[in-house]
Design a protein around this motif. Structure first.
Motif, short mmCIF file in Angstrom:
data_model
loop_
_atom_site.label_atom_id
_atom_site.label_comp_id
_atom_site.label_asym_id
_atom_site.label_seq_id
_atom_site.Cartn_x
_atom_site.Cartn_y
_atom_site.Cartn_z
N GLY A 1 0.82 -1.21 0.00
CA GLY A 1 0.00 0.00 0.00
C GLY A 1 0.86 1.26 0.00
N PRO A 2 0.31 2.37 -0.50
CA PRO A 2 1.10 3.61 -0.63
C PRO A 2 1.39 4.31 0.69
CG PRO A 2 -1.15 3.97 -1.36
CD PRO A 2 -1.03 2.51 -1.08
N ARG A 3 0.49 4.21 1.67
CA ARG A 3 0.66 5.04 2.88
C ARG A 3 1.22 4.26 4.07
NH1 ARG A 3 -3.43 7.28 -0.01
NH2 ARG A 3 -4.76 5.54 0.56
N GLN A 4 1.20 2.96 4.01
CA GLN A 4 1.86 2.12 5.02
C GLN A 4 1.32 2.30 6.43
OE1 GLN A 4 4.86 -0.05 4.20
NE2 GLN A 4 3.68 0.20 2.32
N TYR A 5 0.04 2.67 6.55
CA TYR A 5 -0.52 2.87 7.90
C TYR A 5 -0.46 1.58 8.72
CZ TYR A 5 -2.49 7.36 6.46
OH TYR A 5 -2.65 8.63 6.02
N CYS A 6 -0.81 0.45 8.10
CA CYS A 6 -0.88 -0.78 8.88
C CYS A 6 0.50 -1.25 9.31
CB CYS A 6 -1.60 -1.87 8.09
SG CYS A 6 -0.85 -2.24 6.50
N VAL A 7 1.51 -0.94 8.49
CA VAL A 7 2.87 -1.32 8.88
C VAL A 7 3.33 -0.46 10.05
CG1 VAL A 7 5.25 -1.48 8.10
CG2 VAL A 7 3.39 -2.02 6.53
N ARG A 8 3.01 0.83 9.98
CA ARG A 8 3.45 1.75 11.03
C ARG A 8 2.69 1.54 12.34
NH1 ARG A 8 3.38 7.56 8.69
NH2 ARG A 8 3.37 6.90 6.51
N GLN A 9 1.59 0.81 12.27
CA GLN A 9 0.83 0.56 13.50
C GLN A 9 1.65 -0.29 14.49
OE1 GLN A 9 -3.12 -0.65 12.48
NE2 GLN A 9 -3.74 -0.78 14.60
N GLY A 10 2.58 -1.05 13.96
CA GLY A 10 3.48 -1.80 14.84
C GLY A 10 2.85 -3.06 15.40
N TRP A 11 3.39 -3.47 16.54
CA TRP A 11 2.98 -4.74 17.13
C TRP A 11 1.60 -4.65 17.76
CZ3 TRP A 11 5.56 -8.87 15.83
CH2 TRP A 11 6.92 -8.75 15.51
N LEU A 12 0.79 -5.68 17.56
CA LEU A 12 -0.51 -5.81 18.22
C LEU A 12 -0.39 -6.92 19.26
CD1 LEU A 12 -2.80 -5.90 15.05
CD2 LEU A 12 -1.88 -3.90 16.19
N LYS A 13 -0.91 -6.65 20.46
CA LYS A 13 -0.77 -7.63 21.54
C LYS A 13 -2.09 -8.12 22.10
CE LYS A 13 2.34 -4.97 23.27
NZ LYS A 13 3.32 -4.21 24.04
N GLN A 14 -3.04 -7.18 22.28
CA GLN A 14 -4.24 -7.54 23.02
C GLN A 14 -5.36 -7.99 22.09
OE1 GLN A 14 -5.29 -4.33 25.61
NE2 GLN A 14 -3.94 -5.15 27.18
N ALA A 15 -6.21 -8.85 22.63
CA ALA A 15 -7.35 -9.31 21.87
C ALA A 15 -8.21 -8.11 21.47
CB ALA A 15 -8.17 -10.28 22.69
N GLY A 16 -8.67 -8.12 20.23
CA GLY A 16 -9.51 -7.03 19.77
C GLY A 16 -8.76 -6.01 18.94
#
Lengths: 125, 193
Positions: free
Chosen positions: A84-99
């Protein structure tokens, strides 16, 4: 201020402390999504895979633009790369908690952490 | 209140209905009016989240509870809810049932809390306990009737924190009013009661 504090009795301080404990307990209970057990990966609106978090691995997810790379490490997950062009999901980083969710909209790929019991939110009730 | 009766006074040329009121009735009406005034002032204060309000009218309830007992306090706060809903225009609307259930549960809690040993526990404790009971009563209505799904649960810690803060502040205000009147002075903030 001093005049006000003078009227607060010893038991009132105890009540305040108990009140604080109640608030903190409620916050932990309702705001902690709980530990995540597995991750649901979706591509182009369809379930691609549901993977346990117990093994570290990298998964290539084909989307509508190309391959998104999902990395699982130490019971955490992130989008390692995405076309993707804007890379928002990559910049979101690590996800830890359910939900927690990361969405790569241009590539139509999403990862969502789920715990043992599903919680509802305003989007998916 | 018990001996209040309705009688038609025939001697009066106008057909008037006389309500025999006791001094206690007058006191209840006066305190409910003060509570109502506070509720209206509070309505003008903007709130970041609907439902989070200081609940200043409860200061009156606490003072009445300590001076005249639970029964008068219940009259004052239920009258305030009823008259307030008529003034705000939400009588029998969801907001009315929210404040009614909150008030009923906090009156119940106050009935329990007033038996705490007075040497150790003052209006601050009563206020905090009543504030928590108030949000509990509201949450019950919200869950059972208005929004029967779990989304609102996210806000419960916010409501609880607000209850703790405002409960403490209201209780401290009520305590300092009550504490300052030790003596013959029977005058609360310029209000002869």
């Amino acid at each position: 201020m001093k005049a006000v504090i003078r009227h607060i009795k010893p038991g009132d301080w105890l009540t305040m402390c108990i009140g604080c404990i109640v608030v903190v307990t409620l916050a932990l209970e309702f705001w902690n999504g709980g530990l995540a057990d597995s991750v649901v990966i979706k591509s182009r609106g369809k379930l691609f895979r549901e993977v346990s978090l117990s093994h570290n691995q990298r998964i290539e997810v084909p989307g509508s633009m190309g391959i998104s790379l999902v990395a699982i490490e130490n019971r955490r997950v992130r989008i390692a790369s995405d076309p993707g062009p804007r890379q928002y999901c990559v910049r979101q980083g690590w996800l830890k908690q359910a939900g927690e969710i990361a969405l790569c909209l241009p590539n139509q790929v999403s990862v969502e952490l789920v715990g043992s019991h599903r919680r509802y939110d305003s989007l998916s009730y | 209140m018990e001996e209040r009766g309705v009688s038609n006074s025939i001697s009066d040329s106008r057909s008037a209905i006389l309500l025999h009121t006791t001094a206690e009735d007058h006191r209840i009406a006066r305190m409910a009016a003060v509570a109502l005034g506070l509720a209206i002032i509070e309505g003008a204060i903007p709130s970041p989240l609907p439902g989070v309000k200081p609940g200043l009218a409860n200061i009156v309830t606490l003072i009445v509870l300590s001076r005249y007992g639970w029964r008068v306090a219940a009259w004052v706060s239920l009258l305030r809810v009823l008259a307030g809903s008529l003034l705000f225009g939400n009588f029998l609307a969801p907001g009315f049932f929210l404040s009614l259930s909150g008030t009923l549960l906090s009156l119940f809690a106050l009935g329990m809390a007033m038996h705490l040993p007075g040497r150790w526990f003052g209006p601050v404790s009563q206020s905090i306990i009543a504030a928590f009971a108030h949000i509990a009563g509201q949450m019950i209505v919200v869950y059972l009737w208005l929004i029967p799904q779990a989304g609102i649960a996210y806000l419960i810690p916010v409501f609880a924190a607000a209850a703790l803060v405002f409960g403490t502040v209201n209780g401290a205000i009520a305590a300092s009013f009550l504490g300052n009147e030790t003596g013959a002075c029977n005058d609360v903030a310029g209000l002869k009661v």
